[in-house]
Design an enzyme around this catalytic site. Structure first.
Site, PDB file in Angstrom:
ATOM      1  CG  ASP A 198      36.019  46.974  41.600  1.00  0.00           C
ATOM      2  OD1 ASP A 198      36.455  47.592  40.615  1.00  0.00           O
ATOM      3  OD2 ASP A 198      35.670  45.782  41.557  1.00  0.00           O
ATOM      4  CG  ASP A 212      37.337  46.278  34.243  1.00  0.00           C
ATOM      5  OD1 ASP A 212      38.095  45.820  33.377  1.00  0.00           O
ATOM      6  OD2 ASP A 212      36.240  45.788  34.500  1.00  0.00           O
TER       7      ASP A 212
HETATM    8  N1  GLY Z   1      34.465  45.127  36.533  1.00  0.00           N
HETATM    9  C1  GLY Z   1      33.674  46.131  36.030  1.00  0.00           C
HETATM   10  C2  GLY Z   1      32.897  45.795  34.823  1.00  0.00           C
HETATM   11  O1  GLY Z   1      32.190  44.806  34.795  1.00  0.00           O
HETATM   12  O2  GLY Z   1      32.968  46.531  33.890  1.00  0.00           O
END
Ligand code: GLY
Length: 392
Positions: free
Chosen positions: A111, A170
């Site tokens: 992230d 993601d």
């Molecule tokens: N991990 C990012 C989301 O919850 O979309």
């Protein structure tokens, strides 16, 4: 102010119904006026180390800089500054971006791309000031440390629920900082990693109908897929709405960054699937396959991510019919999000703009709440729509 808002909204609705539909310019001014109040409100409660995450049970839920969303508040402020030129947004954007300066020096997970890209990435793109560059380079290099030539992907999480090498859909979003750093610093190897990850994800994450699994677990020794499952969705074989939004955005962004036809084609196919499956008003239920629909919660965050991606894709695709549909869907989503059903009243909602998002339903957290990234992608979508179709 709180009591005057419903009166203001009623006057707005009357004015609009007399003249026909509110123009996008009028809509955006209404959103910017609200954002000025809401963003200052958030700033007033933050410490030197905290960031807005959500607002739950009438209480602000803030995070530290390590939380994956820490870049979204500064990012929203940069986008608002870019779109309005208002110095208040710029001062707050600088302040909350600088607070993240030591983030790339700490242990991180995938992230880091979200965190640094949405803060420092916009800071540099908008101001062209060199002071924002080191964090972009460090952040991209930290992410690159997570790349495996065996799986051909960057690893998502370090914790494990029986996984060997987990990669979530993601993670596509974090490729943008690799592409950005490759361009800014001539680091071609980072661009190669971004393409390898995007290619492996096309191969392994998608079903025949272009919906995506949430998590693919790779074998770290030979790269084969051990299993496919969900963590944040309704079921292993369901289409978790935000995951589909990340997929649409991720391949649209990669098409823009690389010009490669295979990424554009993937984005177009995901878009066609979504255009068929989205509800009439464009705001998805939190998972397209929840059996409780229509009694399941909607997810405004997924709608905001999609709205931004649809707008961008409309200007990339050579399929004119699809471009028109994407633009229309983006506009529909933004208009719906800017309606009183989703846009908060001034002085409410913990300073966030949008209501009714879903963070992690299976974990029972962040259900029907505001979320920092919903505001970020909503403002980004608005800016993209205004650029593409100022006449709307
Ligand atoms: N991990 C990012 C989301 O919850 O979309």
């Amino acid at each position: 102010m709180k009591r005057l808002f419903p009166v203001f909204m009623a006057i707005m609705v009357m004015a609009v119904s007399c003249r026909g539909q509110e123009s996008l310019k009028e809509l955006s001014q209404r959103v910017y006026d609200l954002a000025l109040i809401q963003m200052v409100d958030i700033d007033s409660r933050l410490s030197d180390t905290s960031y807005p995450r959500s607002y739950v049970d009438g209480q602000p839920l803030d995070s530290d800089q390590g939380w994956w969303c820490s870049g979204f508040y500064p990012g929203t402020l940069w986008l608002l500054y870019e779109q309005t030129g208002d110095a208040t947004f710029k001062a707050l954007a600088e302040k909350h971006t600088l607070k993240l300066s030591n983030l790339p020096l700490r242990p991180c997970d995938h992230d880091i791309g979200f965190q640094i890209g949405s803060s420092f990435g916009h800071a540099y793109r908008i101001t062209h000031e060199d002071r924002w560059l080191p964090a972009i380079k460090q952040g991209a290099l930290r992410l690159a440390e997570r790349f495996s030539p065996v799986t051909r992907t960057t690893r998502s999480w370090d914790f494990s629920r029986g996984w060997d090498y987990p990669v979530i859909i993601d993670n596509l979003m974090n490729l943008e900082i690799l592409a950005t750093a490759a361009r800014l610093f001539g680091l071609d190897s980072l661009a190669d990693m971004a393409c390898a990850h995007a290619d492996a994800t096309i191969e392994n994450h998608f079903r025949e109908d272009y919906t995506s699994y949430h998590l693919v677990d790779y074998d770290s020794t030979d790269g084969h897929v051990r299993k496919r499952e969900t963590v944040q969705g309704y079921a292993d074989d369901s289409a978790w709405a935000r995951g589909q939004a990340w997929a649409l955005y991720g391949y649209t962004m990669m098409a823009h960054e690389t010009g490669h036809e295979r990424y554009l084609s993937q984005a177009e196919n995901i878009a066609r699937m979504l255009l068929q499956r989205l509800p009439e008003d464009g705001i998805p239920y939190w998972d397209f396959d929840d059996e409780a629909i229509p009694d399941a919660p909607r997810d405004a965050s997924a709608a905001a991510v999609m709205a931004s991606a649809f707008a961008e894709l409309s200007s990339l695709t050579a399929d004119h019919a699809l471009a028109k549909q994407c633009l229309a869907m983006s506009e529909r989503q933004v208009r719906r999000l800017a309606s009183p059903d989703y846009l908060a009243a001034s002085g409410t909602n913990g300073g966030f703009l949008l209501m009714h998002c879903v963070g992690n339903k299976p974990a029972g957290t962040e259900i029907d709440v505001p979320l920092a990234y919903a505001d970020y992608y909503f403002i980004e979508a608005l800016g993209r729509l205004l650029l593409i179709s100022p006449e709307l």
